[in-house]
Design a protein around this motif. Sequence first.
Motif, PDB file in Angstrom:
ATOM      1  N   SER A  86       0.818  -1.199   0.000  1.00 33.58           N
ATOM      2  CA  SER A  86       0.000   0.000   0.000  1.00 33.58           C
ATOM      3  C   SER A  86       0.859   1.259   0.000  1.00 33.58           C
ATOM      4  CB  SER A  86      -0.933  -0.006   1.215  1.00 33.58           C
ATOM      5  OG  SER A  86      -1.772   1.119   1.214  1.00 33.58           O
ATOM      6  N   GLY A  87       1.964   1.234   0.737  1.00 34.71           N
ATOM      7  CA  GLY A  87       2.853   2.385   0.760  1.00 34.71           C
ATOM      8  C   GLY A  87       3.445   2.686  -0.595  1.00 34.71           C
ATOM      9  N   ILE A  88       3.837   1.642  -1.318  1.00 29.51           N
ATOM     10  CA  ILE A  88       4.434   1.833  -2.647  1.00 29.51           C
ATOM     11  C   ILE A  88       3.381   2.220  -3.675  1.00 29.51           C
ATOM     12  CG2 ILE A  88       5.616   0.665  -4.537  1.00 29.51           C
ATOM     13  CD1 ILE A  88       7.092  -0.999  -2.419  1.00 29.51           C
ATOM     14  N   VAL A  89       2.292   1.449  -3.713  1.00 31.77           N
ATOM     15  CA  VAL A  89       1.271   1.672  -4.739  1.00 31.77           C
ATOM     16  C   VAL A  89       0.474   2.953  -4.487  1.00 31.77           C
ATOM     17  CG1 VAL A  89      -0.853   0.741  -5.736  1.00 31.77           C
ATOM     18  CG2 VAL A  89       1.066  -0.781  -5.269  1.00 31.77           C
ATOM     19  N   GLY A  90       0.173   3.221  -3.221  1.00 35.51           N
ATOM     20  CA  GLY A  90      -0.704   4.341  -2.917  1.00 35.51           C
ATOM     21  C   GLY A  90      -0.001   5.656  -2.672  1.00 35.51           C
ATOM     22  N   PHE A  91       1.332   5.631  -2.427  1.00 31.97           N
ATOM     23  CA  PHE A  91       2.016   6.869  -2.076  1.00 31.97           C
ATOM     24  C   PHE A  91       3.276   7.112  -2.901  1.00 31.97           C
ATOM     25  CE2 PHE A  91      -0.574   5.808   1.582  1.00 31.97           C
ATOM     26  CZ  PHE A  91      -1.190   7.017   1.842  1.00 31.97           C
ATOM     27  N   VAL A  92       4.182   6.146  -2.942  1.00 32.59           N
ATOM     28  CA  VAL A  92       5.458   6.378  -3.617  1.00 32.59           C
ATOM     29  C   VAL A  92       5.250   6.600  -5.119  1.00 32.59           C
ATOM     30  CG1 VAL A  92       7.718   5.421  -4.167  1.00 32.59           C
ATOM     31  CG2 VAL A  92       6.754   5.080  -1.885  1.00 32.59           C
ATOM     32  N   ILE A  93       4.618   5.652  -5.791  1.00 37.91           N
ATOM     33  CA  ILE A  93       4.452   5.759  -7.248  1.00 37.91           C
ATOM     34  C   ILE A  93       3.615   6.973  -7.634  1.00 37.91           C
ATOM     35  CG2 ILE A  93       3.534   4.612  -9.304  1.00 37.91           C
ATOM     36  CD1 ILE A  93       4.296   1.939  -8.032  1.00 37.91           C
ATOM     37  N   PRO A  94       2.417   7.194  -7.041  1.00 38.96           N
ATOM     38  CA  PRO A  94       1.642   8.377  -7.425  1.00 38.96           C
ATOM     39  C   PRO A  94       2.364   9.699  -7.146  1.00 38.96           C
ATOM     40  CG  PRO A  94       0.238   6.809  -6.292  1.00 38.96           C
ATOM     41  CD  PRO A  94       1.649   6.323  -6.132  1.00 38.96           C
ATOM     42  N   ALA A  95       3.141   9.771  -6.070  1.00 37.32           N
ATOM     43  CA  ALA A  95       3.853  11.018  -5.762  1.00 37.32           C
ATOM     44  C   ALA A  95       4.791  11.398  -6.892  1.00 37.32           C
ATOM     45  CB  ALA A  95       4.627  10.866  -4.451  1.00 37.32           C
ATOM     46  N   PHE A  96       5.515  10.428  -7.423  1.00 39.43           N
ATOM     47  CA  PHE A  96       6.444  10.715  -8.519  1.00 39.43           C
ATOM     48  C   PHE A  96       5.701  11.010  -9.817  1.00 39.43           C
ATOM     49  CE2 PHE A  96       9.355   8.897  -5.497  1.00 39.43           C
ATOM     50  CZ  PHE A  96      10.550   9.548  -5.755  1.00 39.43           C
ATOM     51  N   LEU A  97       4.610  10.307 -10.061  1.00 44.66           N
ATOM     52  CA  LEU A  97       3.834  10.556 -11.279  1.00 44.66           C
ATOM     53  C   LEU A  97       3.219  11.950 -11.268  1.00 44.66           C
ATOM     54  CD1 LEU A  97       2.051   7.093 -11.668  1.00 44.66           C
ATOM     55  CD2 LEU A  97       3.919   7.992 -13.063  1.00 44.66           C
ATOM     56  N   PHE A  98       2.614  12.347 -10.148  1.00 40.45           N
ATOM     57  CA  PHE A  98       1.998  13.667 -10.061  1.00 40.45           C
ATOM     58  C   PHE A  98       3.038  14.786 -10.130  1.00 40.45           C
ATOM     59  CE2 PHE A  98      -2.029  11.812  -8.462  1.00 40.45           C
ATOM     60  CZ  PHE A  98      -2.909  12.577  -9.218  1.00 40.45           C
ATOM     61  N   ALA A  99       4.205  14.572  -9.526  1.00 38.34           N
ATOM     62  CA  ALA A  99       5.239  15.600  -9.568  1.00 38.34           C
ATOM     63  C   ALA A  99       5.740  15.813 -10.989  1.00 38.34           C
ATOM     64  CB  ALA A  99       6.390  15.219  -8.640  1.00 38.34           C
ATOM     65  N   GLU A 100       5.970  14.735 -11.711  1.00 36.22           N
ATOM     66  CA  GLU A 100       6.426  14.863 -13.094  1.00 36.22           C
ATOM     67  C   GLU A 100       5.356  15.502 -13.969  1.00 36.22           C
ATOM     68  OE1 GLU A 100       8.847  14.987 -16.207  1.00 36.22           O
ATOM     69  OE2 GLU A 100       9.464  14.291 -14.214  1.00 36.22           O
ATOM     70  N   ALA A 101       4.106  15.095 -13.782  1.00 34.22           N
ATOM     71  CA  ALA A 101       3.017  15.678 -14.564  1.00 34.22           C
ATOM     72  C   ALA A 101       2.827  17.146 -14.222  1.00 34.22           C
ATOM     73  CB  ALA A 101       1.726  14.906 -14.314  1.00 34.22           C
ATOM     74  N   GLY A 102       3.090  17.519 -12.966  1.00 36.05           N
ATOM     75  CA  GLY A 102       2.883  18.893 -12.531  1.00 36.05           C
ATOM     76  C   GLY A 102       3.763  19.898 -13.243  1.00 36.05           C
ATOM     77  N   VAL A 103       4.879  19.437 -13.807  1.00 34.46           N
ATOM     78  CA  VAL A 103       5.761  20.332 -14.559  1.00 34.46           C
ATOM     79  C   VAL A 103       5.100  20.763 -15.864  1.00 34.46           C
ATOM     80  CG1 VAL A 103       8.033  20.549 -15.649  1.00 34.46           C
ATOM     81  CG2 VAL A 103       7.779  19.207 -13.562  1.00 34.46           C
ATOM     82  N   HIS A 104       4.229  19.917 -16.400  1.00 39.43           N
ATOM     83  CA  HIS A 104       3.721  20.122 -17.753  1.00 39.43           C
ATOM     84  C   HIS A 104       2.216  20.369 -17.825  1.00 39.43           C
ATOM     85  CE1 HIS A 104       7.642  18.627 -19.178  1.00 39.43           C
ATOM     86  NE2 HIS A 104       7.520  17.703 -18.237  1.00 39.43           N
ATOM     87  N   LEU A 105       1.490  20.149 -16.724  1.00 39.57           N
ATOM     88  CA  LEU A 105       0.031  20.292 -16.746  1.00 39.57           C
ATOM     89  C   LEU A 105      -0.423  21.410 -15.828  1.00 39.57           C
ATOM     90  CD1 LEU A 105      -1.241  16.584 -16.482  1.00 39.57           C
ATOM     91  CD2 LEU A 105      -0.965  17.951 -18.549  1.00 39.57           C
ATOM     92  N   THR A 173      -3.999   7.619 -10.797  1.00 38.92           N
ATOM     93  CA  THR A 173      -5.338   7.299 -10.285  1.00 38.92           C
ATOM     94  C   THR A 173      -5.602   5.797 -10.324  1.00 38.92           C
ATOM     95  OG1 THR A 173      -6.379   7.634 -12.461  1.00 38.92           O
ATOM     96  CG2 THR A 173      -6.248   9.541 -11.006  1.00 38.92           C
ATOM     97  N   LEU A 174      -4.999   5.109 -11.270  1.00 42.87           N
ATOM     98  CA  LEU A 174      -5.089   3.650 -11.292  1.00 42.87           C
ATOM     99  C   LEU A 174      -4.435   3.076 -10.030  1.00 42.87           C
ATOM    100  CD1 LEU A 174      -5.751   0.998 -12.790  1.00 42.87           C
ATOM    101  CD2 LEU A 174      -3.539   1.197 -13.927  1.00 42.87           C
ATOM    102  N   CYS A 175      -3.295   3.641  -9.648  1.00 44.23           N
ATOM    103  CA  CYS A 175      -2.636   3.214  -8.406  1.00 44.23           C
ATOM    104  C   CYS A 175      -3.520   3.503  -7.201  1.00 44.23           C
ATOM    105  CB  CYS A 175      -1.293   3.925  -8.256  1.00 44.23           C
ATOM    106  SG  CYS A 175      -0.025   3.430  -9.433  1.00 44.23           S
ATOM    107  N   TYR A 176      -4.161   4.662  -7.194  1.00 50.82           N
ATOM    108  CA  TYR A 176      -5.057   4.999  -6.090  1.00 50.82           C
ATOM    109  C   TYR A 176      -6.214   4.005  -5.993  1.00 50.82           C
ATOM    110  CZ  TYR A 176      -2.890   9.600  -5.358  1.00 50.82           C
ATOM    111  OH  TYR A 176      -2.026  10.629  -5.072  1.00 50.82           O
ATOM    112  N   GLY A 177      -6.762   3.628  -7.155  1.00 46.95           N
ATOM    113  CA  GLY A 177      -7.858   2.670  -7.165  1.00 46.95           C
ATOM    114  C   GLY A 177      -7.447   1.329  -6.590  1.00 46.95           C
ATOM    115  N   LEU A 178      -6.252   0.869  -6.953  1.00 46.21           N
ATOM    116  CA  LEU A 178      -5.738  -0.383  -6.407  1.00 46.21           C
ATOM    117  C   LEU A 178      -5.485  -0.258  -4.915  1.00 46.21           C
ATOM    118  CD1 LEU A 178      -4.594  -3.226  -6.591  1.00 46.21           C
ATOM    119  CD2 LEU A 178      -2.429  -2.241  -7.413  1.00 46.21           C
TER     120      LEU A 178
END
Length: 302
Positions: A86-105, A173-178
Amino acid sequence: MTTQEPVVLPQKRPLLAWVLLCCLALVWGSSFILIKRSLVAFQPEQVAGGRLVFALLFFSPFLAGQSRQADVRAAVRHRWVALLASGIVGFVIPAFLFAEAGVHLNSSLAGALNSLSPLFTLIIGGVFFGQVLKIRQVVGILLGLAGSLLLVFFSATGSFQINGYALLVVLATLCYGLNTNLIGRYLKHLPAVVSTAWLFAFAGPIALLTLMPTDFLDRVLASQNRWSLGALVTLGVFGSGLMSIFFNRVMQLSSPLFAASVTYLIPIVALLWGFLDGETIYTAQFAGMGICLLGIWLVNKS
Protein backbone atom coordinates in the motif's frame (compact mmCIF):
# COMPACT_ATOMS: atom_id res chain seq x y z
CA MET A 1 -1.37 -10.59 3.71
CA THR A 2 -3.75 -11.59 6.46
CA THR A 3 -7.32 -11.15 7.55
CA GLN A 4 -6.73 -11.80 11.25
CA GLU A 5 -8.92 -10.30 13.94
CA PRO A 6 -8.92 -6.49 13.97
CA VAL A 7 -7.06 -4.46 16.54
CA VAL A 8 -10.01 -2.08 16.93
CA LEU A 9 -13.47 -2.58 15.51
CA PRO A 10 -14.81 0.57 13.78
CA GLN A 11 -18.05 2.25 14.76
CA LYS A 12 -20.41 3.59 12.10
CA ARG A 13 -20.58 7.38 12.15
CA PRO A 14 -21.91 8.53 8.75
CA LEU A 15 -21.91 12.24 9.67
CA LEU A 16 -18.27 12.07 10.73
CA ALA A 17 -17.48 10.32 7.45
CA TRP A 18 -18.98 13.22 5.49
CA VAL A 19 -17.12 15.83 7.55
CA LEU A 20 -13.81 14.05 7.01
CA LEU A 21 -14.61 13.67 3.30
CA CYS A 22 -15.07 17.44 2.95
CA CYS A 23 -11.75 18.08 4.73
CA LEU A 24 -10.08 15.64 2.36
CA ALA A 25 -11.53 17.40 -0.67
CA LEU A 26 -10.35 20.81 0.54
CA VAL A 27 -6.79 19.74 1.29
CA TRP A 28 -6.30 17.27 -1.56
CA GLY A 29 -7.92 19.67 -4.00
CA SER A 30 -5.24 22.17 -2.97
CA SER A 31 -2.44 19.63 -3.46
CA PHE A 32 -2.06 20.35 -7.15
CA ILE A 33 -1.36 24.06 -6.66
CA LEU A 34 1.03 23.13 -3.83
CA ILE A 35 2.89 20.81 -6.20
CA LYS A 36 3.05 23.64 -8.73
CA ARG A 37 4.49 26.00 -6.11
CA SER A 38 6.97 23.39 -4.87
CA LEU A 39 8.27 22.85 -8.40
CA VAL A 40 9.42 26.47 -8.54
CA ALA A 41 12.45 25.56 -6.41
CA PHE A 42 12.63 21.76 -6.42
CA GLN A 43 13.00 19.11 -9.10
CA PRO A 44 10.02 16.74 -9.67
CA GLU A 45 11.74 13.82 -7.95
CA GLN A 46 12.58 16.09 -5.01
CA VAL A 47 8.97 17.20 -4.67
CA ALA A 48 7.83 13.56 -4.74
CA GLY A 49 10.44 12.30 -2.30
CA GLY A 50 10.28 15.39 -0.10
CA ARG A 51 6.55 15.24 0.53
CA LEU A 52 6.86 11.62 1.66
CA VAL A 53 9.84 12.32 3.91
CA PHE A 54 8.04 15.26 5.56
CA ALA A 55 5.04 12.99 6.06
CA LEU A 56 7.31 10.41 7.71
CA LEU A 57 8.68 13.12 10.03
CA PHE A 58 5.09 14.04 10.92
CA PHE A 59 4.33 10.42 11.84
CA SER A 60 7.60 9.77 13.72
CA PRO A 61 6.16 10.53 17.19
CA PHE A 62 3.20 8.24 16.45
CA LEU A 63 5.54 5.47 15.30
CA ALA A 64 7.70 5.85 18.42
CA GLY A 65 4.68 5.48 20.70
CA GLN A 66 3.08 2.65 18.73
CA SER A 67 6.31 0.66 18.65
CA ARG A 68 6.02 0.27 22.42
CA GLN A 69 2.52 -1.27 22.20
CA ALA A 70 2.53 -5.06 21.91
CA ASP A 71 -0.83 -5.28 20.11
CA VAL A 72 0.28 -2.74 17.49
CA ARG A 73 3.58 -4.54 16.93
CA ALA A 74 1.69 -7.81 16.43
CA ALA A 75 -0.78 -6.21 14.01
CA VAL A 76 2.00 -4.62 11.95
CA ARG A 77 3.96 -7.87 11.90
CA HIS A 78 0.91 -9.73 10.55
CA ARG A 79 0.18 -7.10 7.91
CA TRP A 80 3.61 -5.85 6.87
CA VAL A 81 3.25 -7.11 3.28
CA ALA A 82 -0.03 -5.20 2.84
CA LEU A 83 1.49 -2.10 4.45
CA LEU A 84 4.52 -2.23 2.15
CA ALA A 85 2.39 -2.79 -0.95
CA SER A 86 0.00 0.00 0.00
CA GLY A 87 2.85 2.39 0.76
CA ILE A 88 4.43 1.83 -2.65
CA VAL A 89 1.27 1.67 -4.74
CA GLY A 90 -0.70 4.34 -2.92
CA PHE A 91 2.02 6.87 -2.08
CA VAL A 92 5.46 6.38 -3.62
CA ILE A 93 4.45 5.76 -7.25
CA PRO A 94 1.64 8.38 -7.42
CA ALA A 95 3.85 11.02 -5.76
CA PHE A 96 6.44 10.72 -8.52
CA LEU A 97 3.83 10.56 -11.28
CA PHE A 98 2.00 13.67 -10.06
CA ALA A 99 5.24 15.60 -9.57
CA GLU A 100 6.43 14.86 -13.09
CA ALA A 101 3.02 15.68 -14.56
CA GLY A 102 2.88 18.89 -12.53
CA VAL A 103 5.76 20.33 -14.56
CA HIS A 104 3.72 20.12 -17.75
CA LEU A 105 0.03 20.29 -16.75
CA ASN A 106 -2.19 22.96 -15.24
CA SER A 107 -2.98 22.14 -11.63
CA SER A 108 -6.70 22.35 -12.41
CA LEU A 109 -6.38 19.77 -15.21
CA ALA A 110 -4.48 17.41 -12.91
CA GLY A 111 -7.24 17.82 -10.35
CA ALA A 112 -9.88 17.02 -12.94
CA LEU A 113 -8.09 13.86 -14.05
CA ASN A 114 -7.84 12.80 -10.41
CA SER A 115 -11.61 12.22 -10.55
CA LEU A 116 -10.89 8.87 -12.23
CA SER A 117 -9.86 7.34 -8.89
CA PRO A 118 -13.30 6.00 -7.86
CA LEU A 119 -13.82 4.53 -11.31
CA PHE A 120 -10.60 2.56 -11.07
CA THR A 121 -11.54 1.63 -7.51
CA LEU A 122 -14.71 0.03 -8.83
CA ILE A 123 -13.07 -1.64 -11.84
CA ILE A 124 -10.28 -3.18 -9.76
CA GLY A 125 -12.74 -4.11 -7.02
CA GLY A 126 -14.90 -5.95 -9.56
CA VAL A 127 -12.06 -7.68 -11.40
CA PHE A 128 -9.73 -8.62 -8.55
CA PHE A 129 -11.65 -8.26 -5.26
CA GLY A 130 -14.98 -9.91 -6.08
CA GLN A 131 -17.12 -6.79 -6.03
CA VAL A 132 -20.37 -7.17 -8.00
CA LEU A 133 -20.87 -4.52 -10.68
CA LYS A 134 -24.34 -3.22 -11.52
CA ILE A 135 -25.35 -2.09 -14.99
CA ARG A 136 -25.53 1.58 -14.02
CA GLN A 137 -22.06 1.31 -12.53
CA VAL A 138 -20.72 -0.09 -15.79
CA VAL A 139 -22.37 2.81 -17.62
CA GLY A 140 -20.80 5.19 -15.11
CA ILE A 141 -17.37 3.65 -15.70
CA LEU A 142 -17.75 4.05 -19.47
CA LEU A 143 -18.85 7.67 -19.07
CA GLY A 144 -15.95 8.39 -16.75
CA LEU A 145 -13.46 6.89 -19.17
CA ALA A 146 -15.01 8.87 -22.04
CA GLY A 147 -14.64 12.07 -20.04
CA SER A 148 -11.04 11.25 -19.26
CA LEU A 149 -10.34 10.84 -22.97
CA LEU A 150 -11.38 14.45 -23.52
CA LEU A 151 -9.00 15.53 -20.78
CA VAL A 152 -6.15 13.37 -22.07
CA PHE A 153 -6.53 14.29 -25.74
CA PHE A 154 -6.70 18.05 -25.23
CA SER A 155 -3.42 19.69 -24.33
CA ALA A 156 -2.91 22.73 -22.13
CA THR A 157 -3.37 24.92 -25.25
CA GLY A 158 -6.79 23.45 -25.98
CA SER A 159 -5.70 21.73 -29.19
CA PHE A 160 -6.55 18.11 -29.99
CA GLN A 161 -3.51 15.91 -29.40
CA ILE A 162 -2.41 13.16 -27.07
CA ASN A 163 -1.20 14.66 -23.81
CA GLY A 164 1.28 12.12 -22.53
CA TYR A 165 1.70 13.87 -19.21
CA ALA A 166 -2.03 13.60 -18.58
CA LEU A 167 -1.58 9.84 -18.94
CA LEU A 168 0.81 9.97 -15.96
CA VAL A 169 -2.05 11.30 -13.84
CA VAL A 170 -4.34 8.56 -15.17
CA LEU A 171 -1.75 5.98 -14.13
CA ALA A 172 -1.56 7.57 -10.69
CA THR A 173 -5.34 7.30 -10.28
CA LEU A 174 -5.09 3.65 -11.29
CA CYS A 175 -2.64 3.21 -8.41
CA TYR A 176 -5.06 5.00 -6.09
CA GLY A 177 -7.86 2.67 -7.17
CA LEU A 178 -5.74 -0.38 -6.41
CA ASN A 179 -4.57 1.05 -3.09
CA THR A 180 -8.12 1.86 -1.97
CA ASN A 181 -9.08 -1.78 -2.48
CA LEU A 182 -5.93 -2.99 -0.71
CA ILE A 183 -6.70 -0.85 2.32
CA GLY A 184 -10.36 -1.85 2.28
CA ARG A 185 -9.50 -5.56 2.17
CA TYR A 186 -6.40 -5.87 4.34
CA LEU A 187 -5.97 -2.75 6.49
CA LYS A 188 -9.47 -1.45 7.16
CA HIS A 189 -9.69 -2.81 10.69
CA LEU A 190 -6.45 -1.27 11.88
CA PRO A 191 -6.90 2.07 13.67
CA ALA A 192 -6.46 4.83 11.08
CA VAL A 193 -3.48 6.40 12.86
CA VAL A 194 -1.75 3.02 13.09
CA SER A 195 -2.24 1.97 9.48
CA THR A 196 -1.30 5.38 8.07
CA ALA A 197 1.77 5.84 10.25
CA TRP A 198 3.14 2.44 9.27
CA LEU A 199 2.40 3.00 5.60
CA PHE A 200 4.83 5.90 5.76
CA ALA A 201 7.25 3.89 7.87
CA PHE A 202 7.67 1.81 4.71
CA ALA A 203 7.21 4.54 2.06
CA GLY A 204 9.31 7.23 3.77
CA PRO A 205 12.69 5.44 3.70
CA ILE A 206 12.18 4.58 0.03
CA ALA A 207 11.59 8.27 -0.68
CA LEU A 208 14.64 9.24 1.38
CA LEU A 209 16.83 6.98 -0.75
CA THR A 210 15.70 8.82 -3.88
CA LEU A 211 16.63 12.18 -2.32
CA MET A 212 20.12 11.25 -1.13
CA PRO A 213 21.87 11.56 -4.53
CA THR A 214 20.30 15.00 -5.15
CA ASP A 215 20.94 18.52 -3.85
CA PHE A 216 17.64 18.46 -1.93
CA LEU A 217 19.15 19.59 1.39
CA ASP A 218 20.93 22.53 -0.24
CA ARG A 219 17.67 23.67 -1.78
CA VAL A 220 15.86 23.25 1.54
CA LEU A 221 18.41 25.49 3.29
CA ALA A 222 18.41 28.19 0.59
CA SER A 223 16.52 31.21 1.93
CA GLN A 224 15.08 32.14 -1.46
CA ASN A 225 13.24 28.80 -1.55
CA ARG A 226 11.26 29.31 1.66
CA TRP A 227 7.86 29.67 -0.07
CA SER A 228 8.40 26.54 -2.15
CA LEU A 229 9.63 24.74 0.95
CA GLY A 230 6.53 25.84 2.83
CA ALA A 231 4.35 24.47 0.05
CA LEU A 232 6.28 21.19 0.10
CA VAL A 233 6.06 20.83 3.89
CA THR A 234 2.32 21.57 3.75
CA LEU A 235 1.96 19.00 0.99
CA GLY A 236 3.77 16.37 3.05
CA VAL A 237 2.39 17.05 6.53
CA PHE A 238 -1.21 17.76 5.57
CA GLY A 239 -1.71 16.32 2.07
CA SER A 240 0.23 13.09 2.53
CA GLY A 241 0.18 12.88 6.32
CA LEU A 242 -2.87 14.07 8.22
CA MET A 243 -5.30 13.59 5.32
CA SER A 244 -4.17 9.99 4.89
CA ILE A 245 -5.38 9.36 8.45
CA PHE A 246 -8.69 10.98 7.53
CA PHE A 247 -8.95 8.87 4.37
CA ASN A 248 -8.33 5.60 6.18
CA ARG A 249 -10.83 6.64 8.86
CA VAL A 250 -13.48 7.38 6.22
CA MET A 251 -12.98 3.87 4.85
CA GLN A 252 -13.48 2.45 8.34
CA LEU A 253 -16.72 4.39 8.68
CA SER A 254 -18.09 3.61 5.22
CA SER A 255 -16.59 1.80 2.21
CA PRO A 256 -13.65 2.09 -0.22
CA LEU A 257 -15.95 3.42 -2.93
CA PHE A 258 -17.42 6.11 -0.68
CA ALA A 259 -13.93 7.17 0.38
CA ALA A 260 -12.81 7.39 -3.24
CA SER A 261 -15.79 9.67 -3.93
CA VAL A 262 -13.79 12.53 -2.42
CA THR A 263 -12.90 13.13 -6.06
CA TYR A 264 -16.36 14.63 -6.57
CA LEU A 265 -15.11 17.74 -4.82
CA ILE A 266 -11.37 17.68 -5.53
CA PRO A 267 -11.75 18.97 -9.14
CA ILE A 268 -13.87 21.89 -7.92
CA VAL A 269 -11.23 22.95 -5.39
CA ALA A 270 -8.43 22.42 -7.92
CA LEU A 271 -10.35 24.39 -10.56
CA LEU A 272 -10.83 27.28 -8.14
CA TRP A 273 -7.12 27.37 -7.33
CA GLY A 274 -6.29 27.21 -11.03
CA PHE A 275 -8.62 30.14 -11.76
CA LEU A 276 -7.08 32.20 -8.94
CA ASP A 277 -3.63 31.36 -10.31
CA GLY A 278 -4.55 32.58 -13.80
CA GLU A 279 -4.75 29.20 -15.51
CA THR A 280 -6.84 28.86 -18.68
CA ILE A 281 -9.40 26.06 -18.74
CA TYR A 282 -10.89 25.23 -22.13
CA THR A 283 -14.43 24.15 -22.96
CA ALA A 284 -13.40 20.59 -23.84
CA GLN A 285 -11.69 20.26 -20.45
CA PHE A 286 -14.81 21.49 -18.63
CA ALA A 287 -16.85 18.98 -20.64
CA GLY A 288 -14.45 16.15 -19.84
CA MET A 289 -14.54 16.92 -16.14
CA GLY A 290 -18.34 17.12 -16.20
CA ILE A 291 -18.66 13.75 -17.95
CA CYS A 292 -16.24 12.18 -15.46
CA LEU A 293 -18.26 13.47 -12.53
CA LEU A 294 -21.50 12.25 -14.12
CA GLY A 295 -19.95 8.80 -14.42
CA ILE A 296 -18.87 8.88 -10.77
CA TRP A 297 -22.39 9.89 -9.75
CA LEU A 298 -23.84 6.88 -11.58
CA VAL A 299 -21.27 4.61 -9.97
CA ASN A 300 -22.26 5.78 -6.48
CA LYS A 301 -26.01 6.21 -7.05
CA SER A 302 -27.97 4.06 -4.62
